[in-house]
Design a protein around this motif. Sequence first.
Motif, PDB file in Angstrom:
ATOM      1  N   ALA A  94       2.578  12.904  -9.080  1.00 47.59           N
ATOM      2  CA  ALA A  94       2.092  14.269  -8.860  1.00 47.59           C
ATOM      3  C   ALA A  94       3.226  15.278  -8.941  1.00 47.59           C
ATOM      4  N   ASN A  95       4.438  14.861  -8.522  1.00 47.54           N
ATOM      5  CA  ASN A  95       5.555  15.799  -8.500  1.00 47.54           C
ATOM      6  C   ASN A  95       6.402  15.753  -9.748  1.00 47.54           C
ATOM      7  N   VAL A 117      -7.681   2.709 -10.187  1.00 45.31           N
ATOM      8  CA  VAL A 117      -7.898   2.723  -8.738  1.00 45.31           C
ATOM      9  C   VAL A 117      -9.296   2.227  -8.413  1.00 45.31           C
ATOM     10  N   TYR A 119      -6.316  11.758  -2.321  1.00 53.49           N
ATOM     11  CA  TYR A 119      -5.120  12.275  -2.993  1.00 53.49           C
ATOM     12  C   TYR A 119      -5.421  12.657  -4.425  1.00 53.49           C
ATOM     13  N   ILE A 120      -6.173  11.777  -5.106  1.00 57.64           N
ATOM     14  CA  ILE A 120      -6.501  12.060  -6.510  1.00 57.64           C
ATOM     15  C   ILE A 120      -7.362  13.306  -6.622  1.00 57.64           C
ATOM     16  N   LEU A 159       0.675  15.749   0.197  1.00 50.77           N
ATOM     17  CA  LEU A 159       1.684  15.817   1.259  1.00 50.77           C
ATOM     18  C   LEU A 159       2.173  17.238   1.445  1.00 50.77           C
ATOM     19  N   TYR A 198       1.068   4.506  -2.709  1.00 47.43           N
ATOM     20  CA  TYR A 198       1.108   5.926  -2.354  1.00 47.43           C
ATOM     21  C   TYR A 198       2.350   6.598  -2.926  1.00 47.43           C
ATOM     22  N   MET A 232      -5.858  -6.583   6.412  1.00 48.67           N
ATOM     23  CA  MET A 232      -4.622  -6.079   6.996  1.00 48.67           C
ATOM     24  C   MET A 232      -4.869  -5.748   8.453  1.00 48.67           C
ATOM     25  N   GLY A 258      -7.966   7.159   1.270  1.00 45.87           N
ATOM     26  CA  GLY A 258      -6.823   8.071   1.226  1.00 45.87           C
ATOM     27  C   GLY A 258      -6.359   8.320  -0.194  1.00 45.87           C
ATOM     28  N   LEU A 259      -6.326   7.255  -0.978  1.00 42.76           N
ATOM     29  CA  LEU A 259      -5.903   7.400  -2.371  1.00 42.76           C
ATOM     30  C   LEU A 259      -6.880   8.269  -3.144  1.00 42.76           C
ATOM     31  N   TRP A 285       0.835  -1.212   0.000  1.00 44.75           N
ATOM     32  CA  TRP A 285       0.000   0.000   0.000  1.00 44.75           C
ATOM     33  C   TRP A 285       0.865   1.257   0.000  1.00 44.75           C
ATOM     34  N   TYR A 335      -5.253  16.245  -6.194  1.00 41.39           N
ATOM     35  CA  TYR A 335      -4.406  16.455  -7.369  1.00 41.39           C
ATOM     36  C   TYR A 335      -5.161  17.244  -8.429  1.00 41.39           C
ATOM     37  N   ILE A 377       0.687  -1.624  -7.991  1.00 42.30           N
ATOM     38  CA  ILE A 377      -0.650  -2.231  -8.022  1.00 42.30           C
ATOM     39  C   ILE A 377      -0.529  -3.749  -8.009  1.00 42.30           C
ATOM     40  N   MET A 381      -7.271   2.977   3.304  1.00 45.44           N
ATOM     41  CA  MET A 381      -6.220   3.217   2.311  1.00 45.44           C
ATOM     42  C   MET A 381      -6.807   3.710   1.003  1.00 45.44           C
ATOM     43  N   VAL A 382      -7.860   3.041   0.556  1.00 42.76           N
ATOM     44  CA  VAL A 382      -8.448   3.433  -0.734  1.00 42.76           C
ATOM     45  C   VAL A 382      -9.056   4.823  -0.628  1.00 42.76           C
ATOM     46  N   PHE A 392       3.880   2.537 -11.251  1.00 43.60           N
ATOM     47  CA  PHE A 392       2.501   2.457 -10.796  1.00 43.60           C
ATOM     48  C   PHE A 392       1.969   1.029 -10.918  1.00 43.60           C
ATOM     49  N   PHE A 410       2.027   7.336  -6.562  1.00 50.82           N
ATOM     50  CA  PHE A 410       1.124   8.463  -6.793  1.00 50.82           C
ATOM     51  C   PHE A 410       1.824   9.784  -6.529  1.00 50.82           C
ATOM     52  N   ILE A 411       2.577   9.837  -5.421  1.00 49.47           N
ATOM     53  CA  ILE A 411       3.264  11.077  -5.068  1.00 49.47           C
ATOM     54  C   ILE A 411       4.310  11.406  -6.126  1.00 49.47           C
ATOM     55  N   GLN A 446      -0.931  20.353  -6.074  1.00 49.32           N
ATOM     56  CA  GLN A 446      -1.421  19.078  -6.580  1.00 49.32           C
ATOM     57  C   GLN A 446      -0.937  17.901  -5.728  1.00 49.32           C
ATOM     58  N   ASP A 447      -0.034  18.150  -4.786  1.00 47.91           N
ATOM     59  CA  ASP A 447       0.515  17.082  -3.967  1.00 47.91           C
ATOM     60  C   ASP A 447      -0.031  17.220  -2.545  1.00 47.91           C
TER      61      ASP A 447
END
Lengths: 101, 482
Positions: free
Chosen positions: A64-65, B10, B148-149, B230, A57, A97, B144-145, A53, B152, A83, B141-142, A79, A60-61, B227-228
Motif C-alpha cells: 500500500a505504501n 486472499v 485493509y483491502i 494503519l 499484514y 491459533m 482484518g485483511l 499472519w 486501500y 502466504i 485475521m482474514v 507477498f 500488504f502494508i 490507502q493505508d
Amino acid sequence: MADPRRPGKVARDKPPATETNPALEDPTPDYMNLLGMVFSMCGLMLKLKWCAWIAVYCSFISFANSRSSEDTKQMMSSFMLSISAVVMSYLQNPQPMSPPW
Amino acid sequence: MKNLYIFIAVLFIPWSFSLAKYDEFEDGDDIMEYDDNDFAEFEDVNEDAVTESPQRIITTEDDEEEATVELEGQDENQEDFDDADTQEGDTESEPYDDEEFEGYEEKPDASHSKNKDPITIVNVPAHLQNSWESYYMEILMVTGLLAYIMNYIIGKNKNNRLAHAWFNTHRELLESNFALVGDDGTNKEATSTGKLNQENEHIYNLWCSGRVCCEGMLIQLKFLKRQDLLNVLARMMRPASDQVQIKVTMNDEDMDTYVFAVGTRKALVRLQKEMQDLSEFCSDKPKSGAKYGLPDSLAILSEMGEVTEGMMDAKMIHFLTHYADKIESVQFSDQFSGPKLMQEEGQLTKLPETKKTLLFTFNVPGLGNTSPKDMESLLPLMSMVIYSIDKAKKFRLNREGKQKADKNRARVEENFLKLTHVQRQEAAQSRREEKKRAEKERIMNEEDPEKQRRLEEAALRREQKKLEKKQMKMKQIKVKAM
C-alpha cells in the motif's frame, strides 16, 4: 497583459529524486518489506502461526505504501512468501491459533 | 490488475480452510461422539463407556483436575465394566465361589448411588474441538485483511478524485501561464501531457514550464495516505491535512540574492533547523509579522530587514492575511540546496549546489476530511504563486542590501572552507605524494641508464628549487614581521 508564456524556454522535468531522495522520503515500504520477510521466515522455521499472519499484514502494508517506481516483482515475492508461510503453518498443524491471553 | 490478483489470492485462503473442514464433517456425526483417531480405540469398548471415556481421557489430560476427577472417572468406568461383568457373570457365576465376591459387596451400592450422582460434562478445550467456530482468530485475521483491502481501494479512489478535482480547477490558470503543463520526462519531445503524473497512491506531480522569469515549476500534491489503514488509524489520534507543495526554479538573472521565509511559527522553526540555506543565512528566530499587519499565526524569517520591507507589499499582505489558514510556509531563496545533508567529515569537500528557488507549502482545508470542492479554495493561492514569481523578478536590493548580502555569502563560504581546510590539505598532500611516486617509478622503469641518470638529476634540481623557494618565503615573512 502580455502573454507570459514562452514556448521557446521550455525546460524538461528532471526528476530530482534519484540517489539520495528515495531513502530520505519514506522508508516505510522498505521496512515493511524486510519485516514481512523476517516474520515469514520465523513463521516457517519456528512454526508460529501468528508470525505468518503478521507477515501477511506487513506485505500488504508495504504494498500500500510502495512507490510506483518500485519493482512489482519484489512486492509479489514478499507477498507470496508470507502466504506460503501461513499455508505451511496450517498444513503442519491444522489446530486453530490460540490467542495469547 | 494488482488489486485483482491480491483479492483473488486472499479469497483462496478462507475457501481452502472451509473445504478442509467440511471434509471431516461429511457424515454429520454428533460433535460429542466424534473422537480423534488417537482415541478411536475406546469407541468399541463399551457403549456406556463411550460418553464417559472422552471425559476420562480429557480429565486425565487436564492437569488441575487429574487428581480428583480421575479416580471418579476410573471408578465409574470400573463400575461399568463390573456391571457388564456381573451381568455376564450371572450366567457364569455358578462355577465360582461366593467367597470370591466378598470384596465386591459395596459395589452394587455404589452403582445405585451412581445413578443419583450428576454427570459433570467438562468443556472440551478449544484446541481439541474441530468446529470452524474454534478458528475465530483466523476468521478475525482474514476479516482484518479484507478490511485493509477495502480501505486501500476506497482511499486510493478518494485521493485520485481529489487530485483530479484540483487539476481541473487549476488547469486554466496554469495553461494561461505556462507553455508546457504536465511532463513525465519520458517523451522525446517536450509536449504537454496535460495530466498529473502519479508517483504514488498519495503523491501526484505536475511539471509546468515555459514562462518568463522561471525555469519551471514543480507542483506536488502530497495527500494523506488514505490507502493505508494503519495511517488512517494513526490520523485519528493526530489529525493532519493534505498538502500542496510548489517549487519554482527561477532563472539566474531573474532573481536577486536574498533569503526570506514566511509561514506558521512551527513550520519556520522546523525549516530553520532542517534547511541548509535558512540555517546559514537567517540566524535569528522567526519574528512576528504583526508589524506588517499579518495575523499572529504567521511569522517571518529574513536575511535582512530590507528584504522583508521589500517583500511585504500590499498585495502580498492581502494574500497572506486572507489565506493564512492555508499557508504553511513560503520560502524565497537564492541559495536553496535542499535540506541539510548528513554527510561524514571526509566527504564534504565542496559546497552543495544552489539554485534560485521559490518554495510554497499550502495546507488543504478540511484537516483530512477534504472533499473535491475544497480544491477550489486553493485557486487564489496559485494566483499568489504567480504573483510572487513576477515580484521576485522585479524586486532588487539597493546597494547597501547587495553589499550585505554579498558579505553574508562570502562569510558562509569562508566558514565552509575553514571546516574543510584540513580535508583539503590532506587531499592535496596525498596528490603530491602520488605525483612523486609516479615520477620515481618512471625513473626506475627507464631502461637506458643515461636517461635514468638525467631524469634523476632533473628531479633533484626541481626539489632543490622548491626548497629554495620555501626558504625565500620564510625569509620574506620574517622580514615583514620585523
